[in-house]
Scaffold this active site. Structure first.
Site, PDB file in Angstrom:
ATOM      1  N   THR A  42       0.852  -1.285  -0.006  1.00  0.00           N
ATOM      2  CA  THR A  42      -0.121   0.038   0.003  1.00  0.00           C
ATOM      3  C   THR A  42       0.730   1.251   0.065  1.00  0.00           C
ATOM      4  OG1 THR A  42      -1.704  -1.201   1.260  1.00  0.00           O
ATOM      5  CG2 THR A  42      -1.712   1.197   1.233  1.00  0.00           C
ATOM      6  N   ASP A 303      -0.284  -3.293   9.438  1.00  0.00           N
ATOM      7  CA  ASP A 303      -1.873  -2.825   9.682  1.00  0.00           C
ATOM      8  C   ASP A 303      -2.896  -3.876  10.228  1.00  0.00           C
ATOM      9  OD1 ASP A 303      -0.944  -0.188   8.703  1.00  0.00           O
ATOM     10  OD2 ASP A 303      -2.304  -0.222   7.156  1.00  0.00           O
ATOM     11  N   HIS A 436      20.289  28.908  13.923  1.00  0.00           N
ATOM     12  CA  HIS A 436      19.352  29.993  13.437  1.00  0.00           C
ATOM     13  C   HIS A 436      19.673  30.488  11.890  1.00  0.00           C
ATOM     14  CE1 HIS A 436      17.258  33.762  14.144  1.00  0.00           C
ATOM     15  NE2 HIS A 436      18.263  34.430  13.569  1.00  0.00           N
TER      16      HIS A 436
HETATM   17  C1  LIG Z   1      25.524  37.872   5.261  1.00  0.00           C
HETATM   18  C2  LIG Z   1      25.519  37.272   6.788  1.00  0.00           C
HETATM   19  C3  LIG Z   1      24.767  36.051   6.852  1.00  0.00           C
HETATM   20  C4  LIG Z   1      24.746  35.305   7.826  1.00  0.00           C
HETATM   21  N1  LIG Z   1      23.955  34.330   8.062  1.00  0.00           N
HETATM   22  C5  LIG Z   1      23.944  33.457   9.497  1.00  0.00           C
HETATM   23  C6  LIG Z   1      23.204  32.576   9.484  1.00  0.00           C
HETATM   24  O1  LIG Z   1      22.424  32.101   8.583  1.00  0.00           O
HETATM   25  N2  LIG Z   1      23.022  31.851  10.587  1.00  0.00           N
HETATM   26  C7  LIG Z   1      23.960  32.261  11.802  1.00  0.00           C
HETATM   27  O2  LIG Z   1      23.873  31.444  12.768  1.00  0.00           O
HETATM   28  N3  LIG Z   1      24.545  33.330  11.669  1.00  0.00           N
HETATM   29  C8  LIG Z   1      24.787  34.005  10.428  1.00  0.00           C
HETATM   30  N4  LIG Z   1      25.397  35.047  10.188  1.00  0.00           N
HETATM   31  C9  LIG Z   1      26.309  35.235  11.302  1.00  0.00           C
HETATM   32  C10 LIG Z   1      25.549  36.179  12.339  1.00  0.00           C
HETATM   33  O3  LIG Z   1      25.133  37.424  11.963  1.00  0.00           O
HETATM   34  C11 LIG Z   1      26.463  36.577  13.562  1.00  0.00           C
HETATM   35  O4  LIG Z   1      27.064  35.351  14.259  1.00  0.00           O
HETATM   36  C12 LIG Z   1      25.881  37.388  14.891  1.00  0.00           C
HETATM   37  O5  LIG Z   1      24.993  38.471  14.389  1.00  0.00           O
HETATM   38  C13 LIG Z   1      26.820  37.567  15.613  1.00  0.00           C
HETATM   39  O6  LIG Z   1      25.998  38.305  16.951  1.00  0.00           O
HETATM   40  P1  LIG Z   1      26.897  39.183  17.647  1.00  0.00           P
HETATM   41  O7  LIG Z   1      25.605  39.849  18.774  1.00  0.00           O
HETATM   42  O8  LIG Z   1      28.197  38.899  18.192  1.00  0.00           O
HETATM   43  O9  LIG Z   1      27.158  40.692  16.884  1.00  0.00           O
HETATM   44  P2  LIG Z   1      26.449  41.522  16.132  1.00  0.00           P
HETATM   45  O10 LIG Z   1      25.081  40.782  15.506  1.00  0.00           O
HETATM   46  O11 LIG Z   1      27.202  41.804  14.703  1.00  0.00           O
HETATM   47  O12 LIG Z   1      25.798  42.696  16.883  1.00  0.00           O
HETATM   48  C14 LIG Z   1      26.796  43.489  17.259  1.00  0.00           C
HETATM   49  C15 LIG Z   1      26.016  44.875  17.931  1.00  0.00           C
HETATM   50  O13 LIG Z   1      26.736  45.610  18.127  1.00  0.00           O
HETATM   51  C16 LIG Z   1      26.588  47.218  17.786  1.00  0.00           C
HETATM   52  N5  LIG Z   1      27.671  47.995  18.175  1.00  0.00           N
HETATM   53  C17 LIG Z   1      28.841  47.461  17.652  1.00  0.00           C
HETATM   54  N6  LIG Z   1      29.832  48.615  18.262  1.00  0.00           N
HETATM   55  C18 LIG Z   1      29.123  49.210  19.069  1.00  0.00           C
HETATM   56  C19 LIG Z   1      29.477  50.428  19.662  1.00  0.00           C
HETATM   57  N7  LIG Z   1      30.644  50.949  20.063  1.00  0.00           N
HETATM   58  N8  LIG Z   1      28.486  51.192  20.405  1.00  0.00           N
HETATM   59  C20 LIG Z   1      27.067  50.683  20.216  1.00  0.00           C
HETATM   60  N9  LIG Z   1      26.874  49.677  19.583  1.00  0.00           N
HETATM   61  C21 LIG Z   1      27.602  49.034  18.969  1.00  0.00           C
HETATM   62  C22 LIG Z   1      26.439  46.853  16.272  1.00  0.00           C
HETATM   63  O14 LIG Z   1      25.624  47.968  15.935  1.00  0.00           O
HETATM   64  C23 LIG Z   1      25.512  45.588  16.222  1.00  0.00           C
HETATM   65  O15 LIG Z   1      24.174  45.912  16.721  1.00  0.00           O
HETATM   66  C24 LIG Z   1      25.461  35.675   9.099  1.00  0.00           C
HETATM   67  C25 LIG Z   1      26.177  36.891   8.833  1.00  0.00           C
HETATM   68  C26 LIG Z   1      26.208  37.591   7.678  1.00  0.00           C
HETATM   69  C27 LIG Z   1      26.945  38.999   7.703  1.00  0.00           C
HETATM   70  C1  LIG Z   2      -3.850   7.153   0.813  1.00  0.00           C
HETATM   71  C2  LIG Z   2      -2.927   6.483   1.936  1.00  0.00           C
HETATM   72  C3  LIG Z   2      -1.850   7.257   2.259  1.00  0.00           C
HETATM   73  C4  LIG Z   2      -1.018   6.896   3.200  1.00  0.00           C
HETATM   74  N1  LIG Z   2       0.022   7.643   3.842  1.00  0.00           N
HETATM   75  C5  LIG Z   2       0.762   7.416   4.724  1.00  0.00           C
HETATM   76  C6  LIG Z   2       2.018   8.115   5.036  1.00  0.00           C
HETATM   77  O1  LIG Z   2       2.132   9.158   4.517  1.00  0.00           O
HETATM   78  N2  LIG Z   2       2.740   7.564   6.116  1.00  0.00           N
HETATM   79  C7  LIG Z   2       2.503   6.478   6.760  1.00  0.00           C
HETATM   80  O2  LIG Z   2       3.148   5.863   7.794  1.00  0.00           O
HETATM   81  N3  LIG Z   2       1.676   5.723   6.404  1.00  0.00           N
HETATM   82  C8  LIG Z   2       0.645   6.041   5.593  1.00  0.00           C
HETATM   83  N4  LIG Z   2      -0.380   5.018   5.153  1.00  0.00           N
HETATM   84  C9  LIG Z   2      -0.634   3.939   5.644  1.00  0.00           C
HETATM   85  C10 LIG Z   2       0.387   2.945   5.210  1.00  0.00           C
HETATM   86  O3  LIG Z   2       0.502   2.838   3.817  1.00  0.00           O
HETATM   87  C11 LIG Z   2       0.358   1.678   5.924  1.00  0.00           C
HETATM   88  O4  LIG Z   2       0.393   1.838   7.331  1.00  0.00           O
HETATM   89  C12 LIG Z   2       1.239   0.361   5.695  1.00  0.00           C
HETATM   90  O5  LIG Z   2       1.296   0.197   4.062  1.00  0.00           O
HETATM   91  C13 LIG Z   2       0.763  -0.815   6.365  1.00  0.00           C
HETATM   92  O6  LIG Z   2       1.839  -1.710   5.961  1.00  0.00           O
HETATM   93  P1  LIG Z   2       1.529  -3.229   5.988  1.00  0.00           P
HETATM   94  O7  LIG Z   2       2.789  -4.101   5.377  1.00  0.00           O
HETATM   95  O8  LIG Z   2       0.728  -3.509   7.073  1.00  0.00           O
HETATM   96  O9  LIG Z   2       0.385  -3.523   4.863  1.00  0.00           O
HETATM   97  P2  LIG Z   2       0.309  -3.164   3.088  1.00  0.00           P
HETATM   98  O10 LIG Z   2       1.173  -2.134   2.760  1.00  0.00           O
HETATM   99  O11 LIG Z   2      -1.192  -3.007   2.768  1.00  0.00           O
HETATM  100  O12 LIG Z   2       0.835  -4.478   2.563  1.00  0.00           O
HETATM  101  C14 LIG Z   2       0.230  -5.666   2.357  1.00  0.00           C
HETATM  102  C15 LIG Z   2       0.460  -6.500   1.077  1.00  0.00           C
HETATM  103  O13 LIG Z   2      -0.052  -7.766   1.430  1.00  0.00           O
HETATM  104  C16 LIG Z   2      -0.261  -8.202   0.005  1.00  0.00           C
HETATM  105  N5  LIG Z   2      -1.275  -9.207   0.407  1.00  0.00           N
HETATM  106  C17 LIG Z   2      -2.307  -9.167   0.780  1.00  0.00           C
HETATM  107  N6  LIG Z   2      -3.351 -10.122   0.895  1.00  0.00           N
HETATM  108  C18 LIG Z   2      -2.341 -11.141   0.174  1.00  0.00           C
HETATM  109  C19 LIG Z   2      -2.354 -12.404  -0.136  1.00  0.00           C
HETATM  110  N7  LIG Z   2      -3.578 -13.357   0.374  1.00  0.00           N
HETATM  111  N8  LIG Z   2      -1.465 -13.006  -0.673  1.00  0.00           N
HETATM  112  C20 LIG Z   2      -0.436 -12.230  -1.248  1.00  0.00           C
HETATM  113  N9  LIG Z   2      -0.167 -11.060  -0.665  1.00  0.00           N
HETATM  114  C21 LIG Z   2      -1.129 -10.302  -0.174  1.00  0.00           C
HETATM  115  C22 LIG Z   2      -1.035  -6.829  -0.622  1.00  0.00           C
HETATM  116  O14 LIG Z   2      -0.917  -7.088  -2.151  1.00  0.00           O
HETATM  117  C23 LIG Z   2       0.180  -6.014  -0.074  1.00  0.00           C
HETATM  118  O15 LIG Z   2       1.210  -5.787  -0.768  1.00  0.00           O
HETATM  119  C24 LIG Z   2      -1.294   5.487   3.956  1.00  0.00           C
HETATM  120  C25 LIG Z   2      -2.125   4.813   3.572  1.00  0.00           C
HETATM  121  C26 LIG Z   2      -3.023   5.063   2.635  1.00  0.00           C
HETATM  122  C27 LIG Z   2      -4.185   4.255   1.965  1.00  0.00           C
END
Ligand SMILES: Cc1cc2nc3c(=O)[nH]c(=O)nc-3n(C[C@H](O)[C@H](O)[C@H](O)COP(=O)(O)OP(=O)(O)OC[C@H]3O[C@@H](n4cnc5c(N)ncnc54)[C@H](O)[C@@H]3O)c2cc1C
Ligand SMILES: Cc1cc2nc3c(=O)[nH]c(=O)nc-3n(C[C@H](O)[C@H](O)[C@H](O)COP(=O)(O)OP(=O)(O)OC[C@H]3O[C@@H](n4cnc5c(N)ncnc54)[C@H](O)[C@@H]3O)c2cc1C
Lengths: 459, 63, 459
Positions: A42, A303, A436
């Protein structure tokens, strides 16, 4: 004889059956795997995988539709259902090929055909009797319907038909506000249909925490999906143009299609289970936490065993039973430790107890909750999604339930289930760092708040 | 070092990381009876595995 | 006197400074927070948040461009940079408002202006001297350049200018293949520019595991981004139409713009730090694992402290120092336990040791690795992303490094960091269930494989 006698004979090659076969083979056992349809069952062919492909196509459609909000000039022109199906098939086929190769490479004997339990350790397929030192029942489940509601596959359909629709319906009534019903409602709405969910219970996804149900219903309403909860269905009539659904009380709703998503029943009828004396209840096979039925050497997984109907539960059952048969001492994971995800837009994910269940288990004074709103989470703001992380904990005790709502939160449940299953406390999690800006920071913030150290939240 | 009093549950918790606590629970080992050999008295996995367990057999490691 | 004397006086209101102020106020301390620009600092205004908004717009553009692969009829017509900037500003302003409200609601005194350390516990702003029982230095970092390479803000720019560009450049040379350089390269490529990365080190994101660098470089190549690694820069000349970049050896590359992303230096010059006798090294302020400098009562947090320059490290420093000042006994998290995410397409995420570092620490025989390819992961197939989960573990010991590549894997690092920081073993993770079909299943599969129980993987 070597070809019909195995250490482990598995009936059904779905999530539960094939996982059992793979693990048993890995442990050096000779395995026979009986399947009447396609390896993967299934989940792979008509369940998890194709529905999630649809849901991703829906996400792509929504993203194109809303591109302007992000400064991207794009126009959404519609859904090309044959294209969607080709994409869906591509994903399924790739995984199917992988699985087939895996089963072959582990030396598992695949027996094609419908099997029947004809002895305590015997399965007969097309007149040939196969035996196993251990037999594992894994026949899965099927879409149920309601009494008097006939599935015609055209106007009144189940998920299986819904997955093969070659067009987007203009309007749909979804009968059943459980996971499957809500997922199709979400897809069709993204694809442009008018969608009404009819659910007898007072809320959508009723197994989830009440807060999650309410949030999903609210998000659906904003998206134009109508939820008629607390509304029992009465009957459906097929007309020339569609179907007329009558609710209890007499109100009617017309639509092009009716999707019946009222749950899945165990596929256990006429397979010889009762005849061989296997203990059953309402069609389900009873098994203990190591997958053992009442018959020595006969196991049941997936199931057909009462509990959550989820593919990963099936995998876990299968692995556990294989290890049990091989003489290892595997540790069972109770159903409460199994993560649950509803892949709607927005997603709903959870593990452990709902608030209500925790109060029931420990008493209201012993339970504490914290809700962190995704409004404070930078990445969620970037995605423009709303929702929350709700923690349910024992006072001065472990976190016993984690509930999340929001786009993409399904991926956060990996961390959530570790916290639940390892019985983490808020102050185990609070000092650790979340990257973050990610959505998983919201989990960190919620634990900070629970530990009394809220950072990016009022409180 | 000998300990007269068993540790409080809260103290035990701080001394063992969640997976070690979980392992101890699965093996039926009472952490309060252990003396941690890690830095600062931290209870390690080895401490738990070395303790007498009512559920003796550890899950074997399989290749 | 009450207005100029505080329990905690924080200089700089970026990630480190404001987190410290918020936590100190929560613990009942009177806090003064000096900021010359805007609350939130680099991360909120010119760092994490605006770059991740750009990266999300890039994802929306890619999704629209590739919509047909998923059966969605949409056309991508280009980038509306003013629209992108409006979206970006919308996100920043919302979070800025939230932060401003939070700082106000906790009763923190914000002192606007540039501060200077004029005594061991005294900061002077616009002629007024403020004192603190404790002083926290949190002045952050700035974009560095190379000797002789002048930033003109037009043709030769830093990330700060890049974030405010009102058009998509036709071509860009990115000098520096670190996180910031790669993120901008990824954005511009999605927006349609020709992009060349010039990096002197032999690989992109050189702090990551070699496998991750290789995978990112390969993915970039497929996307049409050229990586000139192992290629030192020699000089750049501004022309009428753009800039000509000369590499060591004499080869030249022409482009409309040159982004200089060669790292960030500590903003510590001329702030009175040296005069007050604070121990420094190459411009960084030295602090122990509790944020204490060599001067009693003076602390340092965030980017001015040698180590990973990440916002969440700044938050953690700030919280830790606040708790330290309040007399609590906080647990420091070493830099290796801090999750790292590069939000490129595909994403790269990691926590703990690279394979090389683990071998260096424990010896090659004592280290074991497992790589799980996302080709076996259903959800990754649905997203059509490639990559892997690589685990580095001690033989019969804990997992000491987790490395992921693939779209959206940044969210999986939440679970990964728990495994690392809680010193999980493969056997602890293997029996637990990951929801199907999610990308976090790949983490589960990798741990199954490491425990010798591979399910959806050959081996
Ligand atoms: C483009 C980019 C993308 C990034 N993406 C990620 C990410 O996805 N994930 C992640 O974890 N990190 C990311 N980082 C890193 C993250 O931004 C820094 O690690 C984080 O901001 C550091 O925090 P902080 O408090 O040390 O310094 P900052 O965030 O730099 O804060 C320092 C603060 O002190 C203030 N300040 C400085 N001097 C003075 C002063 N003399 N008087 C008053 N205020 C002052 C500044 O104005 C500022 O507001 C990214 C950085 C850049 C540049
Ligand atoms: C629309 C839909 C969406 C679902 N989405 C999710 C989901 O996102 N996540 C999730 O965890 N579960 C989901 N499920 C449930 C999941 O599919 C079932 O829990 C799982 O398939 C059960 O596994 P099973 O091995 O017990 O049975 P089945 O997968 O039903 O397998 C039984 C098998 O036995 C065979 N069989 C039966 N009788 C005989 C026989 N007499 N001789 C030989 N072969 C036989 C059948 O042909 C089949 O291949 C969904 C179900 C449906 C219907």
């Amino acid at each position: 004889m070597a070809d019909t006698d195995f250490d482990v004979l598995v009936l059904g090659a779905g999530s539960g059956g094939y996982a059992c076969a793979l693990r048993a083979a890995q442990l050096g056992l000779r395995v026979g795997l009986v399947e009447k349809d396609r390896l993967g069952g299934t989940c792979l062919h008509i369940g998890c995988i194709p529905t999630k492909a649809l849901l991703h196509a829906a996400e792509v459609a929504d993203s194109a539709r809303e591109a302007g909000q992000f400064g991207v000039r794009a126009s959404f022109e519609g859904i090309d259902m044959p294209g969607v199906l080709a994409y869906q098939d591509g994903v399924v086929n790739r995984l199917f090929k992988g699985l087939t190769g895996l089963v072959r490479s582990r030396g598992i004997t695949v027996i094609e055909g419908a099997g029947r339990l004809t002895g305590p350790r015997e399965v007969t397929v097309d007149g040939t009797a196969y035996t196993g030192r251990s037999v594992v029942l894994a026949t899965g489940s099927y879409s149920r319907t309601l009494p008097g509601l006939e599935i015609d596959g055209e106007r009144v359909i189940t998920s299986e038909h819904a997955l093969r629709l070659d067009h987007v319906p203009s309007s749909v009534v979804v009968l059943g506000g459980g996971v499957i019903g809500c997922e199709f409602a979400s897809v069709w709405r993204s694809f442009g249909a008018e969608v009404t969910i009819v659910e007898a219970l007072p809320r959508l996804i009723a197994g989830e925490d009440a807060a999650s149900s309410a949030a999903l219903e609210r998000a659906f309403r904003k998206r134009g999906i109508t939820s008629r909860t607390g509304t029992p269905f009465s009957e459906a009539k097929v007309t020339d143009h569609g179907v007329v659904v009558t609710l209890e009380g007499g109100e009617t709703i017309e639509a092009e299609l009716l999707l019946v998503a009222v749950g899945r029943g165990p596929r256990t009828a006429d397979l010889g289970y009762e005849e061989q004396g296997i203990a059953m209840e309402r069609g389900f096979v009873l098994a203990d936490d190591r997958g053992r039925t009442n018959l020595e050497g006969v196991y049941a997984v997936g199931d057909i065993v009462p509990g959550l109907q989820l593919a990963h539960r099936g995998f876990a059952h299968g692995i556990l039973v294989a290890e049990q048969i091989a003489g290892l001492d595997p540790r069972p994971v109770p159903d409460s430790g199994i993560p649950r995800v509803t892949y709607t837009h927005p997603e709903v994910a959870s593990v452990g107890l709902t608030e209500a269940a925790a109060i029931e288990a420990y008493g209201a004074e012993a339970v504490q909750t914290v809700t962190y709103d995704l409004g404070g989470n930078g990445k969620s703001q970037i995605l423009r999604t709303q929702g929350f992380v709700k923690l349910v904990a024992q006072v001065d005790g472990p976190v016993v339930g984690l509930h999340l709502v929001g786009d993409r939160v399904g991926e956060l449940i990996g961390e959530a289930q570790l916290i639940y299953n390892w019985e983490g406390h808020a102050d185990d999690v609070a000092p650790l760092l979340h990257a973050h800006p990610t959505q998983n920071e919201a989990l960190g913030e919620a634990h900070l708040a629970l530990a009394g150290k809220a950072l990016h939240a009022h409180g | 070092p000998d300990r007269a009093e068993p540790l409080s549950p809260a103290a035990v918790r701080v001394l063992a990381k969640p997976p070690v606590r979980k392992l101890a629970k699965d093996l039926g080992v009472d952490l309060a009876t252990l003396i941690g050999s890690g830095p600062g008295g931290v209870i390690t996995r080895a401490d738990v595995e070395g303790a007498p367990s009512p559920h003796r057999a550890m899950p074997e490691r399989y290749a």
